[in-house]
Design a protein around this motif. Structure first.
Motif, PDB file in Angstrom:
ATOM      1  N   GLY A 216       0.777  -1.237   0.000  1.00  0.00           N
ATOM      2  CA  GLY A 216       0.000   0.000   0.000  1.00  0.00           C
ATOM      3  C   GLY A 216       0.806   1.283   0.000  1.00  0.00           C
ATOM      4  O   GLY A 216       0.270   2.356   0.249  1.00  0.00           O
ATOM      5  N   TYR A 217       2.097   1.183  -0.289  1.00  0.00           N
ATOM      6  CA  TYR A 217       2.898   2.407  -0.341  1.00  0.00           C
ATOM      7  C   TYR A 217       3.179   2.785  -1.788  1.00  0.00           C
ATOM      8  O   TYR A 217       3.128   1.947  -2.682  1.00  0.00           O
ATOM      9  CB  TYR A 217       4.212   2.204   0.425  1.00  0.00           C
ATOM     10  N   SER A 218       3.514   4.064  -1.989  1.00  0.00           N
ATOM     11  CA  SER A 218       3.804   4.498  -3.357  1.00  0.00           C
ATOM     12  C   SER A 218       5.269   4.220  -3.679  1.00  0.00           C
ATOM     13  O   SER A 218       6.156   4.475  -2.866  1.00  0.00           O
ATOM     14  CB  SER A 218       3.468   5.970  -3.543  1.00  0.00           C
ATOM     15  N   VAL A 219       5.475   3.665  -4.865  1.00  0.00           N
ATOM     16  CA  VAL A 219       6.820   3.256  -5.267  1.00  0.00           C
ATOM     17  C   VAL A 219       7.059   3.734  -6.698  1.00  0.00           C
ATOM     18  O   VAL A 219       6.181   3.609  -7.542  1.00  0.00           O
ATOM     19  CB  VAL A 219       6.956   1.716  -5.251  1.00  0.00           C
ATOM     20  N   VAL A 220       8.230   4.285  -6.932  1.00  0.00           N
ATOM     21  CA  VAL A 220       8.638   4.588  -8.303  1.00  0.00           C
ATOM     22  C   VAL A 220       9.904   3.798  -8.593  1.00  0.00           C
ATOM     23  O   VAL A 220      10.846   3.830  -7.808  1.00  0.00           O
ATOM     24  CB  VAL A 220       8.894   6.096  -8.492  1.00  0.00           C
ATOM     25  N   VAL A 221       9.869   3.043  -9.689  1.00  0.00           N
ATOM     26  CA  VAL A 221      11.073   2.330 -10.123  1.00  0.00           C
ATOM     27  C   VAL A 221      11.536   2.996 -11.403  1.00  0.00           C
ATOM     28  O   VAL A 221      10.756   3.149 -12.340  1.00  0.00           O
ATOM     29  CB  VAL A 221      10.769   0.845 -10.427  1.00  0.00           C
ATOM     30  N   VAL A 222      12.769   3.409 -11.440  1.00  0.00           N
ATOM     31  CA  VAL A 222      13.250   4.116 -12.619  1.00  0.00           C
ATOM     32  C   VAL A 222      14.711   3.734 -12.848  1.00  0.00           C
ATOM     33  O   VAL A 222      15.455   3.530 -11.891  1.00  0.00           O
ATOM     34  CB  VAL A 222      13.049   5.648 -12.423  1.00  0.00           C
ATOM     35  N   SER A 223      15.092   3.587 -14.107  1.00  0.00           N
ATOM     36  CA  SER A 223      16.510   3.326 -14.360  1.00  0.00           C
ATOM     37  C   SER A 223      17.265   4.647 -14.184  1.00  0.00           C
ATOM     38  O   SER A 223      16.688   5.730 -14.360  1.00  0.00           O
ATOM     39  CB  SER A 223      16.710   2.797 -15.775  1.00  0.00           C
ATOM     40  N   ALA A 224      18.535   4.540 -13.848  1.00  0.00           N
ATOM     41  CA  ALA A 224      19.343   5.752 -13.689  1.00  0.00           C
ATOM     42  C   ALA A 224      19.314   6.541 -14.994  1.00  0.00           C
ATOM     43  O   ALA A 224      19.263   7.772 -14.992  1.00  0.00           O
ATOM     44  CB  ALA A 224      20.770   5.370 -13.304  1.00  0.00           C
ATOM     45  N   TYR A 225      19.284   5.808 -16.082  1.00  0.00           N
ATOM     46  CA  TYR A 225      19.260   6.452 -17.389  1.00  0.00           C
ATOM     47  C   TYR A 225      18.017   7.325 -17.549  1.00  0.00           C
ATOM     48  O   TYR A 225      18.086   8.492 -17.937  1.00  0.00           O
ATOM     49  CB  TYR A 225      19.303   5.361 -18.465  1.00  0.00           C
ATOM     50  N   LYS A 226      16.853   6.753 -17.221  1.00  0.00           N
ATOM     51  CA  LYS A 226      15.592   7.504 -17.352  1.00  0.00           C
ATOM     52  C   LYS A 226      15.517   8.644 -16.349  1.00  0.00           C
ATOM     53  O   LYS A 226      14.919   9.681 -16.607  1.00  0.00           O
ATOM     54  CB  LYS A 226      14.401   6.571 -17.133  1.00  0.00           C
ATOM     55  N   LEU A 227      16.094   8.405 -15.201  1.00  0.00           N
ATOM     56  CA  LEU A 227      16.092   9.447 -14.178  1.00  0.00           C
ATOM     57  C   LEU A 227      16.832  10.685 -14.694  1.00  0.00           C
ATOM     58  O   LEU A 227      16.343  11.815 -14.595  1.00  0.00           O
ATOM     59  CB  LEU A 227      16.743   8.913 -12.901  1.00  0.00           C
ATOM     60  N   ILE A 228      18.009  10.447 -15.277  1.00  0.00           N
ATOM     61  CA  ILE A 228      18.799  11.573 -15.779  1.00  0.00           C
ATOM     62  C   ILE A 228      18.074  12.235 -16.963  1.00  0.00           C
ATOM     63  O   ILE A 228      18.044  13.465 -17.076  1.00  0.00           O
ATOM     64  CB  ILE A 228      20.220  11.098 -16.191  1.00  0.00           C
ATOM     65  N   GLU A 229      17.451  11.406 -17.811  1.00  0.00           N
ATOM     66  CA  GLU A 229      16.654  11.947 -18.913  1.00  0.00           C
ATOM     67  C   GLU A 229      15.557  12.881 -18.401  1.00  0.00           C
ATOM     68  O   GLU A 229      15.353  13.978 -18.919  1.00  0.00           O
ATOM     69  CB  GLU A 229      15.976  10.793 -19.666  1.00  0.00           C
TER      70      GLU A 229
END
Ligand SMILES: [Zn+2]
Length: 331
Positions: A216-229
């Motif tokens: 029930g918690y909010s989670v964001v999964v992101v690649s480092a690549y997408k994060l920098i983008e």
């Protein structure tokens, strides 16, 4: 990437379906209880009759409306009490005929709060999960602890260690699962999963994300690549404001494959520092996978980033060792 508006619309329409499903389930339960228990059937019929009689009475003589509704209310309570008893006697839970919802906070409408209308936690989580799964993270649903298969890891001793690679990954899996099961927002406790490619880091990170999401918690999964983008787009004012906001404010941010992103002058290091530091200051947790060891982190980024990622007061560091298993598993 899907637009947030579209995803929100999709989730709201699936909530609408959910409400229709809920209604059908309520009808089904009612029919089932009436079939099994004549007492339930009689009480439900009486309740309905009284309701209509009360309404007609109130229309016919509006000056008595208040009195009628008070009488009705007390009789209604008796009937409801009788119903709970009759349900129990017939082997149902006493709340069996209560409205059915998946989310009791918003009753599956997606919104809560009066007078300020706010998105319910369930809607926010569903939107985030869809937005970020559409970002090339479709594996997230399949990558969960139940699907974890230690048998793809060789049962051979790891050089310089007592345990075999399989024994070792089983221990790491357990520690990751413990982390996900005890995760609490606002504690700021995170994980650094480091080691070479093909040792199961990303898989276990996705398992953690999935479990924390289920809890029930909010989670964001992101690649480092997408994060920098995203940070680059944001910095140049194109868009990405919402994404940056999600990465800063979700309960758990999982960054995959730190070290694989492009090193853009004036962007990469300052963006990472900003995200990592902001989350730290607000006690929000971070799970990071990386091929770098702590020393390489310091060389690749700077001391401030490395120090925050390796701060054992907040971060547990799990080192993944052994041989690349993707060549066995064909993935
Ligand atoms: Zn809700």
């Amino acid at each position: 990437m899907l637009s947030r508006e579209n995803v929100t619309r999709e989730v709201l329409s699936s909530l609408e379906n959910q409400r229709a499903v809920n209604l059908m389930e309520e009808k089904r339960r009612r029919a089932e209880a009436e079939e099994k228990s004549p007492a339930v059937r009689a009480l439900l019929a009486e309740r309905q009759q009284m309701f209509f009689a009360g309404m007609r009475g109130a229309f016919a003589s509006p000056d008595k409306a208040k009195e009628i509704s008070q009488n009705m209310e007390s009789r209604m309570q008796e009937i409801n009490k009788g119903l709970r008893g009759a349900l129990l006697a017939a082997g149902f839970p006493q709340d069996y005929l209560q409205p059915v919802y998946r989310c009791s906070a918003c009753r599956d409408t997606g919104y809560v709060g009066e007078p300020v209308h706010e998105m319910c936690g369930c809607l926010k989580r569903a939107v985030l999960a869809r937005l970020y799964q559409s970002e090339g993270l479709q594996g997230l649903e399949k990558e969960n602890f139940a699907a974890f298969n230690e048998n793809i890891f060789p049962d051979e001793p790891i050089e310089g260690r007592k345990s075999t690679q399989r024994g070792y990954i089983v221990k790491l899996r357990k520690r990751c699962e413990d982390y996900a099961n005890t995760f609490a927002p606002g504690e700021g406790k995170g994980l650094l999963l480091c080691g070479r490619s093909g040792l199961g880091k990303t898989f276990l990170m996705n398992c953690i994300a999935q479990r924390v999401l289920e809890r029930g918690y909010s989670v964001v999964v992101v690649s480092a690549y997408k994060l920098i983008e995203a940070m680059r787009r944001f910095q140049f004012g194109e868009e990405g404001m919402d994404q940056v906001q999600d990465m800063l404010s979700c309960d758990l941010l999982c960054i995959d494959d730190l070290g694989s992103e492009p090193m853009l002058r004036g962007i990469t290091i300052s963006s990472l520092y900003h995200i990592i530091n902001e989350r730290r200051n607000t006690n929000r947790a971070l799970v990071v996978t990386t091929n770098c060891d702590p020393k390489q982190l310091e060389e690749t980024y700077d001391q401030r980033i490395a120090a925050r990622l390796c701060d054992t007061g907040r971060m547990q560091i799990f080192e993944f060792v052994g041989v690349d298993v993707r060549r066995f598993a064909g993935r």
